[in-house]
Design a protein around this motif. Sequence first.
Motif, PDB file in Angstrom:
ATOM      1  N   THR A 100      78.962  39.945  59.846  1.00  0.00           N
ATOM      2  CA  THR A 100      80.310  40.525  59.855  1.00  0.00           C
ATOM      3  C   THR A 100      80.639  41.018  61.264  1.00  0.00           C
ATOM      4  OG1 THR A 100      79.335  42.558  58.976  1.00  0.00           O
ATOM      5  CG2 THR A 100      80.380  41.084  57.406  1.00  0.00           C
ATOM      6  N   GLN A 101      80.045  42.113  61.674  1.00  0.00           N
ATOM      7  CA  GLN A 101      80.396  42.693  62.969  1.00  0.00           C
ATOM      8  C   GLN A 101      80.150  41.737  64.140  1.00  0.00           C
ATOM      9  OE1 GLN A 101      79.634  44.680  60.458  1.00  0.00           O
ATOM     10  NE2 GLN A 101      81.519  45.790  60.687  1.00  0.00           N
ATOM     11  N   LEU A 102      78.901  41.364  64.349  1.00  0.00           N
ATOM     12  CA  LEU A 102      78.573  40.595  65.556  1.00  0.00           C
ATOM     13  C   LEU A 102      79.236  39.230  65.568  1.00  0.00           C
ATOM     14  CD1 LEU A 102      76.775  40.840  68.145  1.00  0.00           C
ATOM     15  CD2 LEU A 102      75.151  39.387  66.941  1.00  0.00           C
ATOM     16  N   SER A 103      79.116  38.526  64.466  1.00  0.00           N
ATOM     17  CA  SER A 103      79.658  37.170  64.407  1.00  0.00           C
ATOM     18  C   SER A 103      81.180  37.176  64.566  1.00  0.00           C
ATOM     19  CB  SER A 103      79.238  36.546  63.082  1.00  0.00           C
ATOM     20  OG  SER A 103      80.077  35.498  62.753  1.00  0.00           O
ATOM     21  N   ARG A 104      81.827  38.109  63.898  1.00  0.00           N
ATOM     22  CA  ARG A 104      83.296  38.120  63.907  1.00  0.00           C
ATOM     23  C   ARG A 104      83.852  38.410  65.291  1.00  0.00           C
ATOM     24  NH1 ARG A 104      85.502  42.762  60.345  1.00  0.00           N
ATOM     25  NH2 ARG A 104      84.729  43.868  62.153  1.00  0.00           N
ATOM     26  N   ASP A 105      83.391  39.485  65.897  1.00  0.00           N
ATOM     27  CA  ASP A 105      84.009  39.914  67.148  1.00  0.00           C
ATOM     28  C   ASP A 105      83.438  39.219  68.373  1.00  0.00           C
ATOM     29  OD1 ASP A 105      85.721  41.666  65.861  1.00  0.00           O
ATOM     30  OD2 ASP A 105      84.279  43.315  65.925  1.00  0.00           O
ATOM     31  N   GLN A 139      81.044  44.107  73.292  1.00  0.00           N
ATOM     32  CA  GLN A 139      80.184  45.010  74.075  1.00  0.00           C
ATOM     33  C   GLN A 139      79.679  46.157  73.196  1.00  0.00           C
ATOM     34  OE1 GLN A 139      82.882  45.913  77.278  1.00  0.00           O
ATOM     35  NE2 GLN A 139      81.932  44.418  78.640  1.00  0.00           N
ATOM     36  N   GLY A 140      80.553  46.646  72.334  1.00  0.00           N
ATOM     37  CA  GLY A 140      80.150  47.726  71.426  1.00  0.00           C
ATOM     38  C   GLY A 140      79.031  47.276  70.496  1.00  0.00           C
ATOM     39  N   TRP A 141      79.150  46.068  69.934  1.00  0.00           N
ATOM     40  CA  TRP A 141      78.125  45.592  68.991  1.00  0.00           C
ATOM     41  C   TRP A 141      76.814  45.271  69.719  1.00  0.00           C
ATOM     42  CZ3 TRP A 141      79.921  47.676  65.148  1.00  0.00           C
ATOM     43  CH2 TRP A 141      81.202  47.472  64.649  1.00  0.00           C
ATOM     44  N   LEU A 142      76.928  44.727  70.924  1.00  0.00           N
ATOM     45  CA  LEU A 142      75.691  44.426  71.680  1.00  0.00           C
ATOM     46  C   LEU A 142      74.949  45.723  71.999  1.00  0.00           C
ATOM     47  CD1 LEU A 142      76.950  41.575  74.065  1.00  0.00           C
ATOM     48  CD2 LEU A 142      75.507  41.338  72.030  1.00  0.00           C
ATOM     49  N   LYS A 143      75.722  46.765  72.256  1.00  0.00           N
ATOM     50  CA  LYS A 143      75.096  48.069  72.528  1.00  0.00           C
ATOM     51  C   LYS A 143      74.357  48.579  71.278  1.00  0.00           C
ATOM     52  CE  LYS A 143      76.329  52.304  74.951  1.00  0.00           C
ATOM     53  NZ  LYS A 143      76.352  53.402  74.012  1.00  0.00           N
ATOM     54  N   VAL A 144      74.973  48.388  70.122  1.00  0.00           N
ATOM     55  CA  VAL A 144      74.310  48.805  68.874  1.00  0.00           C
ATOM     56  C   VAL A 144      73.003  48.020  68.683  1.00  0.00           C
ATOM     57  CG1 VAL A 144      74.496  48.818  66.336  1.00  0.00           C
ATOM     58  CG2 VAL A 144      76.436  49.544  67.737  1.00  0.00           C
ATOM     59  N   LEU A 145      73.078  46.721  68.934  1.00  0.00           N
ATOM     60  CA  LEU A 145      71.883  45.875  68.810  1.00  0.00           C
ATOM     61  C   LEU A 145      70.792  46.371  69.765  1.00  0.00           C
ATOM     62  CD1 LEU A 145      71.322  43.369  67.117  1.00  0.00           C
ATOM     63  CD2 LEU A 145      72.188  41.969  68.962  1.00  0.00           C
ATOM     64  N   ASP A 146      71.217  46.659  70.983  1.00  0.00           N
ATOM     65  CA  ASP A 146      70.279  47.067  72.037  1.00  0.00           C
ATOM     66  C   ASP A 146      69.688  48.448  71.767  1.00  0.00           C
ATOM     67  OD1 ASP A 146      69.184  46.662  74.767  1.00  0.00           O
ATOM     68  OD2 ASP A 146      70.401  48.436  75.205  1.00  0.00           O
ATOM     69  N   SER A 147      70.530  49.414  71.511  1.00  0.00           N
ATOM     70  CA  SER A 147      70.028  50.784  71.475  1.00  0.00           C
ATOM     71  C   SER A 147      69.682  51.258  70.064  1.00  0.00           C
ATOM     72  CB  SER A 147      71.028  51.744  72.120  1.00  0.00           C
ATOM     73  OG  SER A 147      72.279  51.603  71.517  1.00  0.00           O
ATOM     74  N   HIS A 148      70.298  50.693  69.046  1.00  0.00           N
ATOM     75  CA  HIS A 148      70.000  51.142  67.688  1.00  0.00           C
ATOM     76  C   HIS A 148      68.944  50.259  67.023  1.00  0.00           C
ATOM     77  CE1 HIS A 148      70.378  52.679  63.686  1.00  0.00           C
ATOM     78  NE2 HIS A 148      70.879  51.558  63.231  1.00  0.00           N
ATOM     79  N   PHE A 149      69.233  48.978  66.856  1.00  0.00           N
ATOM     80  CA  PHE A 149      68.279  48.121  66.137  1.00  0.00           C
ATOM     81  C   PHE A 149      66.990  47.884  66.929  1.00  0.00           C
ATOM     82  CE2 PHE A 149      72.265  46.572  63.958  1.00  0.00           C
ATOM     83  CZ  PHE A 149      71.975  47.189  62.750  1.00  0.00           C
ATOM     84  N   LEU A 150      67.108  47.740  68.247  1.00  0.00           N
ATOM     85  CA  LEU A 150      65.919  47.447  69.049  1.00  0.00           C
ATOM     86  C   LEU A 150      65.437  48.635  69.865  1.00  0.00           C
ATOM     87  CD1 LEU A 150      67.117  43.967  70.287  1.00  0.00           C
ATOM     88  CD2 LEU A 150      65.005  44.340  68.993  1.00  0.00           C
ATOM     89  N   GLY A 151      66.337  49.535  70.185  1.00  0.00           N
ATOM     90  CA  GLY A 151      66.067  50.554  71.198  1.00  0.00           C
ATOM     91  C   GLY A 151      65.039  51.594  70.821  1.00  0.00           C
ATOM     92  N   GLN A 152      64.629  51.610  69.551  1.00  0.00           N
ATOM     93  CA  GLN A 152      63.647  52.628  69.179  1.00  0.00           C
ATOM     94  C   GLN A 152      62.226  52.066  69.278  1.00  0.00           C
ATOM     95  OE1 GLN A 152      65.248  53.349  65.304  1.00  0.00           O
ATOM     96  NE2 GLN A 152      67.248  53.734  66.196  1.00  0.00           N
ATOM     97  N   GLY A 153      62.045  51.162  70.212  1.00  0.00           N
ATOM     98  CA  GLY A 153      60.709  50.603  70.446  1.00  0.00           C
ATOM     99  C   GLY A 153      60.381  49.423  69.563  1.00  0.00           C
ATOM    100  N   ASN A 154      61.374  48.887  68.871  1.00  0.00           N
ATOM    101  CA  ASN A 154      61.125  47.731  68.012  1.00  0.00           C
ATOM    102  C   ASN A 154      60.911  46.461  68.838  1.00  0.00           C
ATOM    103  OD1 ASN A 154      61.374  49.177  65.691  1.00  0.00           O
ATOM    104  ND2 ASN A 154      63.368  48.369  65.090  1.00  0.00           N
TER     105      ASN A 154
END
Length: 224
Positions: A100-105, A139-154
């Motif tokens: 939804t988010q990433l693909s759409r925007d 840019q907003g969604w890439l930031k979420v991917l970077d700092s939220h989904f991956l940014g916690q050391g994943n």
Amino acid sequence: MKLYCHPGSTTSRAVMLFAAEEGIALDQQVVDLFTGEQYKPEYESVNPNHLVPVLEDDGFRLTESSAILKYLAEKTGSRAYPADLKQRARVNEVMDWVNTQLSRDYCYGFVYPQIFGFHKRRSDEAHQAQLEWGRERAQGWLKVLDSHFLGQGNTYLCGDSITLADYFAAPFVHVGELTGSDFAAYPALDAWLRRMKALRSWNPTFETIEAYGASLRGQPMVAV
Ligand SMILES: N[C@@H](CCC(=O)N[C@@H](CS)C(=O)NCC(=O)O)C(=O)O
């Protein structure tokens, strides 16, 4: 099993990459999107949405790349779709977010209008406005991917192990490179994509889209 697909299709590549990595045999039937084969009556009876991919398993037909990935993983008992309730819910969460988010925007709102002629808006002004709108949201969604989904050391999107979420997301993120974008501003995302690109099946799965990208070089593009 048969997969109707096209190597230039982002959603096909997600399924092709997963199947290749897991050794799942799929008889690939290429539907030539560039000559409009998806609109021919023979294919309409396969998928009235006129889209790839479609999986066929013993008379059972399934559309939607996300559903196909889950079906293949369930059928083969893949560890990429964990059985644990909460781990599986996390994978589902990220896949829904990508869909939804990433693909759409990012893809439909920013990348595809630049790399596929039939996604270009009908006036230069409308086109530029679309890119501005899409870029800001992407840019907003890439930031979420970077700092939220991956940014916690994943290492991967849902933790330390590769899951369906990674196979699903990577082709969507990668296709932005065709606009001349890089992900240096998103270090965790950049490292994750490099990890995905190191998979042994990455290059064979992505060679067609890379060649297409090379054919676009020199055209004016807006990077993310
Ligand atoms: N939600 C669908 C989207 C599939 C999709 O958009 N397929 C594109 C290629 S990536 C397609 O077949 N496009 C043909 C067209 O637009 O005519 C899925 O995830 O499978």
